[in-house]
Design a protein around this motif. Structure first.
Motif, short mmCIF file in Angstrom:
data_model
loop_
_atom_site.label_atom_id
_atom_site.label_comp_id
_atom_site.label_asym_id
_atom_site.label_seq_id
_atom_site.Cartn_x
_atom_site.Cartn_y
_atom_site.Cartn_z
N VAL A 14 0.83 -1.20 0.00
CA VAL A 14 0.00 0.00 0.00
C VAL A 14 0.87 1.25 0.00
N SER A 15 0.30 2.32 -0.50
CA SER A 15 0.95 3.63 -0.46
C SER A 15 -0.13 4.68 -0.19
N PRO A 16 0.23 5.83 0.36
CA PRO A 16 -0.77 6.86 0.69
C PRO A 16 -1.53 7.32 -0.55
N GLY A 17 -2.84 7.54 -0.37
CA GLY A 17 -3.69 8.00 -1.47
C GLY A 17 -4.24 6.88 -2.33
N GLU A 18 -4.12 5.66 -1.88
CA GLU A 18 -4.53 4.49 -2.66
C GLU A 18 -5.81 3.89 -2.08
N LYS A 19 -6.67 3.33 -2.95
CA LYS A 19 -7.86 2.60 -2.50
C LYS A 19 -7.53 1.12 -2.55
N LEU A 20 -8.10 0.36 -1.59
CA LEU A 20 -7.75 -1.04 -1.45
C LEU A 20 -8.96 -1.83 -0.96
N LYS A 21 -9.20 -3.01 -1.55
CA LYS A 21 -10.26 -3.91 -1.09
C LYS A 21 -9.60 -5.06 -0.34
N ILE A 22 -10.00 -5.23 0.93
CA ILE A 22 -9.44 -6.30 1.76
C ILE A 22 -10.58 -7.17 2.27
N GLU A 23 -10.23 -8.26 2.97
CA GLU A 23 -11.23 -9.10 3.60
C GLU A 23 -12.04 -8.25 4.58
N GLN A 24 -13.31 -8.57 4.75
CA GLN A 24 -14.18 -7.74 5.58
C GLN A 24 -13.69 -7.66 7.02
N ILE A 25 -13.67 -6.43 7.54
CA ILE A 25 -13.32 -6.19 8.94
C ILE A 25 -14.49 -5.48 9.62
N LEU A 26 -14.56 -5.61 10.93
CA LEU A 26 -15.65 -4.99 11.68
C LEU A 26 -15.32 -3.53 11.97
N ALA A 27 -15.82 -2.65 11.14
CA ALA A 27 -15.64 -1.21 11.32
C ALA A 27 -16.77 -0.52 10.57
N ASP A 28 -17.19 0.62 11.07
CA ASP A 28 -18.25 1.38 10.42
C ASP A 28 -17.66 2.24 9.31
N ILE A 29 -18.52 2.61 8.36
CA ILE A 29 -18.09 3.47 7.25
C ILE A 29 -17.69 4.83 7.82
N GLY A 30 -16.53 5.31 7.43
CA GLY A 30 -16.01 6.58 7.92
C GLY A 30 -15.05 6.44 9.08
N ASP A 31 -14.91 5.25 9.64
CA ASP A 31 -14.01 5.03 10.77
C ASP A 31 -12.55 5.09 10.33
N GLU A 32 -11.71 5.58 11.24
CA GLU A 32 -10.26 5.56 11.03
C GLU A 32 -9.72 4.29 11.68
N ILE A 33 -8.97 3.50 10.93
CA ILE A 33 -8.36 2.30 11.48
C ILE A 33 -6.86 2.36 11.24
N SER A 34 -6.12 1.62 12.04
CA SER A 34 -4.66 1.60 11.87
C SER A 34 -4.17 0.16 11.88
N PHE A 35 -3.22 -0.12 11.01
CA PHE A 35 -2.63 -1.44 10.89
C PHE A 35 -1.24 -1.40 11.52
N LYS A 36 -1.04 -2.24 12.53
CA LYS A 36 0.25 -2.29 13.21
C LYS A 36 1.11 -3.45 12.71
N ASP A 37 0.50 -4.37 11.93
CA ASP A 37 1.24 -5.50 11.38
C ASP A 37 1.89 -5.08 10.06
N VAL A 38 2.95 -4.27 10.15
CA VAL A 38 3.66 -3.78 8.97
C VAL A 38 4.91 -4.63 8.80
N LEU A 39 5.00 -5.31 7.66
CA LEU A 39 6.11 -6.22 7.40
C LEU A 39 7.35 -5.48 6.90
N SER A 40 7.14 -4.47 6.03
CA SER A 40 8.28 -3.70 5.52
C SER A 40 7.80 -2.36 5.00
N ILE A 41 8.73 -1.41 4.94
CA ILE A 41 8.46 -0.11 4.32
C ILE A 41 9.61 0.19 3.38
N GLY A 42 9.34 1.02 2.40
CA GLY A 42 10.38 1.37 1.45
C GLY A 42 10.10 2.70 0.79
N GLU A 43 11.18 3.33 0.35
CA GLU A 43 11.09 4.59 -0.37
C GLU A 43 12.30 4.68 -1.29
#
Length: 104
Positions: A14-43
Motif C-alpha cells: 500500500v501507499s498513501p492516497g490508494e484505494k484497497l479492497k481487503i477481507e471484511q473487517i468490523l468497522a463502520d463506514i467513515g471510521d479511522e483504522i490503523s494497521f500495526k502488522d507492517v512487514l516492511s516499508i520502502g522509499e
C-alpha cells in the motif's frame, strides 16, 4: 513511500492516497483504522524489513464502504456416477482509503 501490511491472512503493498479492497473487517463506514502488522516499508532504493513486524510503524486508513465481490460458481462432478453439485460463493470485502504511513 510504500508499506507491506498483513491483514486477513494476506499481504498487501500500500501507499498513501490508494484505494484497497481487503477481507471484511468490523468497522463502520467513515471510521479511522490503523494497521500495526507492517512487514516492511520502502522509499526509492531504501527498504526496511521487520522480523516479522516493524516496531513504531503504523499505516492509517479510512473505511469507505463494505460490499460483496462477484459470484464464483463452483461445479463438482463425478463421471459415470450421475453426481453433480452446483454451488456459488460471494466473498465480503471492505474498501479502504490509505491516508498515511507513520514511521516514528
Amino acid at each position: 513511500m510504500y508499506a507491506v501490511i498483513k491483514t486477513g491472512g494476506k499481504q498487501y503493498r500500500v501507499s498513501p492516497g490508494e484505494k484497497l479492497k481487503i477481507e471484511q473487517i468490523l468497522a463502520d463506514i467513515g471510521d479511522e483504522i490503523s494497521f500495526k502488522d507492517v512487514l516492511s516499508i520502502g522509499e526509492g532504493d531504501k527498504i526496511e524489513i521487520g522480523s516479522p513486524f516493524l516496531k513504531d510503524v503504523v499505516v492509517k486508513a479510512k473505511v469507505l464502504s463494505h460490499g460483496k465481490n462477484k459470484k464464483i460458481k463452483i461445479f463438482k462432478m463425478r463421471r459415470r456416477k450421475h453426481y453433480q453439485k452446483h454451488q456459488g460463493h460471494r466473498q465480503s470485502y471492505t474498501e479502504l482509503y490509505i491516508d498515511s504511513i507513520v514511521n516514528n
